[in-house]
Design an enzyme around this catalytic site. Structure first.
Site, PDB file in Angstrom:
ATOM      1  N   TYR A 255      37.937  32.565  41.420  1.00  0.00           N
ATOM      2  CA  TYR A 255      36.825  32.402  42.366  1.00  0.00           C
ATOM      3  C   TYR A 255      35.529  32.920  41.723  1.00  0.00           C
ATOM      4  O   TYR A 255      34.502  32.222  41.695  1.00  0.00           O
ATOM      5  CB  TYR A 255      37.122  33.178  43.655  1.00  0.00           C
ATOM      6  CG  TYR A 255      35.936  33.287  44.583  1.00  0.00           C
ATOM      7  CD1 TYR A 255      35.451  32.168  45.255  1.00  0.00           C
ATOM      8  CD2 TYR A 255      35.274  34.503  44.778  1.00  0.00           C
ATOM      9  CE1 TYR A 255      34.351  32.263  46.099  1.00  0.00           C
ATOM     10  CE2 TYR A 255      34.182  34.607  45.618  1.00  0.00           C
ATOM     11  CZ  TYR A 255      33.725  33.477  46.277  1.00  0.00           C
ATOM     12  OH  TYR A 255      32.634  33.570  47.100  1.00  0.00           O
TER      13      TYR A 255
HETATM   14  O1  LIG Z   1      31.692  39.531  48.176  1.00  0.00           O
HETATM   15  C1  LIG Z   1      32.106  38.430  47.887  1.00  0.00           C
HETATM   16  O2  LIG Z   1      31.558  37.699  47.134  1.00  0.00           O
HETATM   17  C2  LIG Z   1      33.410  37.984  48.458  1.00  0.00           C
HETATM   18  O3  LIG Z   1      33.630  38.682  49.668  1.00  0.00           O
HETATM   19  C3  LIG Z   1      34.873  38.427  50.264  1.00  0.00           C
HETATM   20  O4  LIG Z   1      35.904  38.832  49.388  1.00  0.00           O
HETATM   21  P1  LIG Z   1      36.553  40.262  49.579  1.00  0.00           P
HETATM   22  O5  LIG Z   1      35.578  41.341  49.333  1.00  0.00           O
HETATM   23  O6  LIG Z   1      37.791  40.259  48.786  1.00  0.00           O
HETATM   24  O7  LIG Z   1      36.821  40.253  51.159  1.00  0.00           O
HETATM   25  P2  LIG Z   1      38.182  40.341  51.981  1.00  0.00           P
HETATM   26  O8  LIG Z   1      39.106  39.291  51.585  1.00  0.00           O
HETATM   27  O9  LIG Z   1      37.802  40.421  53.408  1.00  0.00           O
HETATM   28  O10 LIG Z   1      38.768  41.748  51.536  1.00  0.00           O
HETATM   29  C4  LIG Z   1      38.057  42.943  51.853  1.00  0.00           C
HETATM   30  C5  LIG Z   1      38.796  44.128  51.317  1.00  0.00           C
HETATM   31  O11 LIG Z   1      40.054  44.229  51.948  1.00  0.00           O
HETATM   32  C6  LIG Z   1      41.072  44.413  50.974  1.00  0.00           C
HETATM   33  N1  LIG Z   1      42.309  43.800  51.499  1.00  0.00           N
HETATM   34  C7  LIG Z   1      42.384  42.481  51.660  1.00  0.00           C
HETATM   35  C8  LIG Z   1      43.527  41.901  52.149  1.00  0.00           C
HETATM   36  C9  LIG Z   1      44.625  42.715  52.471  1.00  0.00           C
HETATM   37  O12 LIG Z   1      45.687  42.263  52.917  1.00  0.00           O
HETATM   38  N2  LIG Z   1      44.495  44.055  52.311  1.00  0.00           N
HETATM   39  C10 LIG Z   1      43.371  44.640  51.838  1.00  0.00           C
HETATM   40  O13 LIG Z   1      43.310  45.850  51.706  1.00  0.00           O
HETATM   41  C11 LIG Z   1      40.541  43.740  49.733  1.00  0.00           C
HETATM   42  O14 LIG Z   1      41.136  44.293  48.592  1.00  0.00           O
HETATM   43  C12 LIG Z   1      39.075  44.031  49.823  1.00  0.00           C
HETATM   44  O15 LIG Z   1      38.806  45.275  49.246  1.00  0.00           O
HETATM   45  C13 LIG Z   1      35.022  36.959  50.553  1.00  0.00           C
HETATM   46  O16 LIG Z   1      36.317  36.697  51.077  1.00  0.00           O
HETATM   47  C14 LIG Z   1      34.788  36.126  49.335  1.00  0.00           C
HETATM   48  O17 LIG Z   1      34.806  34.760  49.700  1.00  0.00           O
HETATM   49  C15 LIG Z   1      33.479  36.492  48.673  1.00  0.00           C
HETATM   50  O18 LIG Z   1      32.405  36.027  49.437  1.00  0.00           O
END
Ligand SMILES: O=C(O)[C@H]1O[C@H](OP(=O)(O)OP(=O)(O)OC[C@H]2O[C@@H](n3ccc(=O)[nH]c3=O)[C@H](O)[C@@H]2O)[C@H](O)[C@@H](O)[C@H]1O
Length: 449
Positions: A255
């Site tokens: 991504y």
């Molecule tokens: O800033 C971005 O550019 C991206 O932001 C977002 O990605 P992320 O920051 O990964 O958000 P998100 O999935 O809500 O996980 C949040 C936290 O929960 C943790 N997480 C996640 C899943 C889980 O089961 N457990 C967990 O601890 C996980 O490890 C993380 O620390 C957008 O989805 C992406 O499209 C893009 O825009």
């Protein structure tokens, strides 16, 4: 002296016979020329057929033209989701600003989370907005349809179509001379890239190129483009807070790699064609009408339904953190980017001078551990989560994000004003109301069936 004509019976008979012979021979000549003519036609047709059969490219060309014609007909007929005079009127109506010198914005991904909020904000302040969305099933399409209905109630048309459909893009830019494109359509989600890598290439690379191609070569005037990059481009960067000046050449997920590719592609189109382009690096945007695939959203669902949730932490026990950014703040940044975007300088694929190329962080500048986010949700929803603390798997996630937003503050008038507790409160209120209304509707539907 000439002798007088012979008027005897025998002479008269002879003259009559000779006349008949002349008439007959004339008839024979004309019949044979007709025959010859027909033979010529048959031979010509036979020759054409023979030529066509032995020249496949010719047939391919005619087949291609038929296909192109039929797809153009598709664009223009009223039996498809776009095309036709009534459709064009609708597009123009939606695109017409209500305020003097209002913007005319094509919003791709308009039925998405950020797209819906930005479209509403633009429309509310009097700009003209046309949305485009392919309503794919990456997450519940009924939520996207509900956002579309919300937009429709506010006078924003969302056209059902894909950014890779260049005929549709061309048509839209023909019908309306958009001053700006807010390009938010993308394949989102960090971890899903391991399951469906191709979808990221299709939307985030091919789709971006399709859009920039049409904007650079076809649109006249060329619109200014503002598009969604991502905080994930910082990848394995360890310097904090993340600044636009830091390196972004170590993406941790596909991504992130496609968003980084997007930034490089933006540079190319700016350089060759004079397109004005602004990339916005969003930091984990959350709020009402959000994305069900994101952690805060799915956690709310799991907490309420009593399912266990996996809370990631680092191998050394330190917390995974995110710079969660509230949607209204991000909308302010997007509108600021549109308002400060300079005009593109080219037209018809020809650059006329240097054009603006920018990239900004839109974050909250205040990272929060994921476990704390879960704690806030528990409090708001009045229910304890069934937490399972799990060591961060090899899934493309980075340990933390933290935005330096000073450039966005200086240039876009951006301000991150909403802390996580305040923003999640608004999200939780919307979430409970939305799904309550939905389950009531479903129950009514089941009862009346
Ligand atoms: O800033 C971005 O550019 C991206 O932001 C977002 O990605 P992320 O920051 O990964 O958000 P998100 O999935 O809500 O996980 C949040 C936290 O929960 C943790 N997480 C996640 C899943 C889980 O089961 N457990 C967990 O601890 C996980 O490890 C993380 O620390 C957008 O989805 C992406 O499209 C893009 O825009």
């Amino acid at each position: 002296m000439a002798s007088p004509p012979d008027t005897s019976k025998a002479a008269k008979l002879e003259r009559c016979n000779s006349y008949l012979r002349r008439v007959n021979s004339a008839k024979i000549i004309s019949a044979s020329s007709r025959l010859l003519f027909r033979a010529c036609i048959v031979a010509t047709v036979a020759l054409i057929l023979l030529f066509a059969l032995h020249c496949p490219p010719l047939l391919l060309l005619s087949h291609y033209s038929a296909a192109a014609r039929s797809s153009h007909r598709g664009l223009l007929s009223s039996d498809v989701t776009y095309g036709g005079a009534a459709w064009e009127r609708e597009v123009r109506r939606s695109a017409t600003p209500r305020r003097r010198s209002g913007l005319t914005v094509l919003v791709t991904g308009a039925a998405g989370f950020v797209g819906t909020h930005c479209s509403l904000a633009l429309k509310k302040r009097g700009d003209g907005v046309v949305g485009l969305d392919n309503f794919n099933s990456y997450y519940d399409p009924s939520l996207k349809r509900a956002r579309q209905s919300l937009l429709s109630r506010h006078g924003v048309l969302v056209v059902d179509g894909d950014i890779n459909d260049t005929l549709l893009l061309t048509k839209l830019l023909d019908v309306v001379p958009f001053s700006h494109v807010l390009h938010l359509a993308a394949q989102a989600g960090v971890r899903y890239a391991m399951r469906n890598p191709q979808s990221y290439v299709t939307s985030n690379v091919a789709g971006l190129v399709a859009l920039l191609e049409v904007a650079a070569k076809h649109a006249d005037p060329q619109p200014a483009v503002v598009w969604a990059s991502s905080s994930s481009v910082y990848g394995l960067n360890t310097a904090t807070p993340f600044s636009e000046l830091h390196r972004t050449d170590r993406p941790a997920s596909l991504y992130a790699a496609t968003k980084k590719a997007g930034e490089a592609i933006a540079h190319t189109y700016n350089h060759i064609y004079g397109l004005s382009i602004t990339g916005l690096r969003f930091f984990t945007v959350y709020g009402p009408w959000g994305r069900p695939d994101m952690a805060y959203f799915s956690f709310a669902n799991y907490i309420l339904s009593g399912k266990p949730i996996a809370v990631f932490r680092m191998q050394d026990g330190t917390a995974v953190q995110r710079d969660f950014t509230y949607i209204d703040d991000v909308v302010t940044g997007c509108l600021g980017a549109l308002d400060t975007a300079e005009r593109s300088t080219g037209s018809g694929g020809k650059k006329r001078g240097p054009a603006q190329l920018r990239v900004y962080n839109l974050g909250n500048a205040s990272p929060v551990p994921v476990a704390k986010m879960v704690g806030i949700l528990e409090e708001l929803l009045g229910k304890k989560a069934r937490k399972q603390v799990v060591t961060l798997p090899q899934n493309g996630d980075v340990p933390y994000t933290h935005a330096n937003v000073s450039m966005a503050e200086r240039d876009l008038g951006y301000r991150a004003t909403t802390d996580l507790a305040t923003g999640l409160k608004k999200f939780a209120r919307w979430y409970v109301e939305y799904y309550d209304r939905r389950s009531k509707k479903e129950a009514e539907g089941a009862a009346s069936a």
